[in-house]
Design an enzyme around this catalytic site. Sequence first.
Site, PDB file in Angstrom:
ATOM      1  N   PHE A  44       0.852  -1.177   0.000  1.00 17.69           N
ATOM      2  CA  PHE A  44       0.000   0.000   0.000  1.00 17.69           C
ATOM      3  C   PHE A  44       0.891   1.231   0.000  1.00 17.69           C
ATOM      4  CE2 PHE A  44      -4.604   0.802   0.909  1.00 17.69           C
ATOM      5  CZ  PHE A  44      -5.080  -0.314   0.244  1.00 17.69           C
ATOM      6  N   GLN A  89      -7.912  14.543   2.995  1.00 15.11           N
ATOM      7  CA  GLN A  89      -7.216  13.717   2.009  1.00 15.11           C
ATOM      8  C   GLN A  89      -8.098  13.475   0.781  1.00 15.11           C
ATOM      9  OE1 GLN A  89      -6.394   9.231   2.416  1.00 15.11           O
ATOM     10  NE2 GLN A  89      -4.415  10.190   2.844  1.00 15.11           N
ATOM     11  N   HIS A 109      -8.304  11.020  -2.252  1.00 17.13           N
ATOM     12  CA  HIS A 109      -7.796   9.747  -2.761  1.00 17.13           C
ATOM     13  C   HIS A 109      -7.551   9.904  -4.256  1.00 17.13           C
ATOM     14  CE1 HIS A 109      -7.467   5.507  -3.730  1.00 17.13           C
ATOM     15  NE2 HIS A 109      -7.489   5.208  -2.449  1.00 17.13           N
ATOM     16  N   LEU A 164     -14.837   5.290  -5.022  1.00 16.36           N
ATOM     17  CA  LEU A 164     -13.457   4.887  -4.799  1.00 16.36           C
ATOM     18  C   LEU A 164     -13.087   3.631  -5.579  1.00 16.36           C
ATOM     19  CD1 LEU A 164     -10.876   5.334  -3.063  1.00 16.36           C
ATOM     20  CD2 LEU A 164     -11.856   3.725  -1.430  1.00 16.36           C
ATOM     21  N   GLU A 204      -6.858   1.620  -3.604  1.00 17.62           N
ATOM     22  CA  GLU A 204      -5.419   1.630  -3.799  1.00 17.62           C
ATOM     23  C   GLU A 204      -4.896   0.232  -4.108  1.00 17.62           C
ATOM     24  OE1 GLU A 204      -1.896   3.240  -0.920  1.00 17.62           O
ATOM     25  OE2 GLU A 204      -3.660   4.490  -1.251  1.00 17.62           O
ATOM     26  N   ARG A 237      -0.678   9.151  -0.651  1.00 17.13           N
ATOM     27  CA  ARG A 237      -1.841   9.587  -1.421  1.00 17.13           C
ATOM     28  C   ARG A 237      -1.804  11.063  -1.796  1.00 17.13           C
ATOM     29  NH1 ARG A 237      -6.536   6.174   1.858  1.00 17.13           N
ATOM     30  NH2 ARG A 237      -6.106   4.189   0.836  1.00 17.13           N
ATOM     31  N   HIS A 254     -11.791  12.040   0.413  1.00 14.73           N
ATOM     32  CA  HIS A 254     -11.825  10.689   0.962  1.00 14.73           C
ATOM     33  C   HIS A 254     -11.792  10.613   2.488  1.00 14.73           C
ATOM     34  CE1 HIS A 254     -11.274   6.373   0.987  1.00 14.73           C
ATOM     35  NE2 HIS A 254     -10.075   6.456   1.537  1.00 14.73           N
ATOM     36  N   ARG A 294      -2.974  10.848   5.771  1.00 12.58           N
ATOM     37  CA  ARG A 294      -3.073   9.473   6.266  1.00 12.58           C
ATOM     38  C   ARG A 294      -2.527   8.493   5.247  1.00 12.58           C
ATOM     39  NH1 ARG A 294      -6.390   5.436   5.300  1.00 12.58           N
ATOM     40  NH2 ARG A 294      -8.048   6.630   4.282  1.00 12.58           N
TER      41      ARG A 294
END
Length: 614
Positions: free
Chosen positions: A132, A254, A256, A266, A269, A300, A373, A417
Amino acid sequence: MSPKHLEDMYDAVIVGAGAAGLSAALGLLRSDEVREMRENGREPNILVISKLQSLRSHTGSAEGGIAAALGNVEHDDWHWHYYDTVKGGDWLVDQDAAKLLAEYAPETVINLERQGVAFSRTPDGHIAQRRFGGHTSEFGGQPVRRAAYAADRIGHQILHALWQQCVANGVEFAEEWYVTNLVLSEDGTRAAGVIAFDTHAGKLHAVNAHNVLFATGGAGRLFHTTSNSWDLTGDGMALTLAAGLQLEDCEFVQFHPTGLAHTGILLSEASRAEGGVLRNADGEAFMEKYAPGHGDLAARDVVSRSIMAEIDAGRGVADPKDPDGPKDCVWLDMTGINPEHMEQTLPQVVETIRKYAGIDPTHDFVPVKPTAHYTMGGIPITTSGEVYRWEDGERHTIEGLYAAGECSCVSVHGANRLGANSLLDACLFGARAGRSLASRIVETAASGETDIVDDEQDAAMSTALDARQNELDALLAGASDSTDDNPYRLMAELGSTMERAAAVRCDADSLAKAIATIDDDLTPRAQALAAHDKAATFNQEITAIWEAQHLVELAKTMLTASDARHESRGSLKRTDFPDRDDEHFLAHSMTDAAHEVSWQPVHIVDMPPKKREY
């Protein structure tokens, strides 16, 4: 479902039934303190209130994974996870909190497995893990497989497992109840309870409690393009402001990188972790030039800004559904992933693309753009989940008030994050808050005040209930088919305003224009809203009006905090202040309802700030 009857006084009321709220309930009930209490013949009296049916909570939409240095696929170390979290948050992370997050992550994931979460498996039967963004080995070295996953439906698995455990433990739920007020004592130093609206009965209730925990989720609905569900309207954060408290770091939102074009839905990821590649209009895999060595799996905020840089440079693409429209997307190329493997590990991503974009990712490029996000900031809490007020250079905890999950800010995420850290935050710090609640319940029981509603608490609750009832009566009395405005239109216009002002990047001019729009147009309209139907029962517009009012207040608070931070850090990109400024802004913003901003120093333990590079 509704409680069979409301108690005069609850030991604890938990608001929100996602991963954080359910983890808090289980952490409370499984604590040593409650075990001992039960052995002495006393059962804790708790209630979980949710504006949704619990299994519709937004936790269920989390796709990619939950981070933990299990080392099931390759060697890993929780110290590396700790470092990645601090670096990912651009050194705005409180390092004492991040250390807890990383150190107890493996225990948290193993406990989830024991509670019934059906993780994907390695060939030898261990919990499977994938890469990730931002997760590395050797303190910023090569990417490492740290995200434990269940295909691309990990949130669904966790939510169902925790809910089943709560049901098995006899947790009482009040579902489709909307909390309208957080009530504190007159001096604002302790919790008194909440006012909640039963949408089925159309009735307001005063719910007295020695302890209140908010786990109400984020505020993605502030933006037009968002991966968040329709219900993430920042209620807990707005109610905290209304109660006279502050929000911490609310300027950090954030985006995404891979929202499905013009839907915001979404695309996990995990699609890039399994081999997906971002490409511009020229077919170039552009991320390697922005984040050498990390490429598509950089943090991100880095990927989102890189996408916007490509679009600004004229290398964006149009959504195939609107070929003559703006070229404000890039391609996600998943054609290099084995189709059978894709169907097995990314079934939800594949289904979403086919259903909502009408294309097949096994042989077509997919149009994507950044989507709002996650809110890194929120209600300020200690590592035990206690809510506090920052005043005179000190933390002043609010007795009996707790928070957990995305609505809170223990500051493990800082300014950005890392993927797969949100479920971990919710489960780990939710459980810690629950155990902290249990200790306070035992202390209250020992004092003999368990069922007592004192005069001050009764007066505060009655005043709040009467005021909210008068407002509800006015909303319904103003009902008219001729009323032109409505909360849905207002939220749509607010989302567009926020998108123009603060999506991925901003400057003083964009922020000032948005604040003026809110002050001159949206706030007066929000206060003037009335229902179009006189019935209080099952009237969804009533709660939508309250949600719209919450979002407008949160938007002003977020823009104010953004304007006060004269630097770029993590997810906040100020084009007029493009550099990070540790000398003046290595601090948490603390913003109140009067939109006054004070600053709290970041907790630096053993990782001094340095340049953040990917």
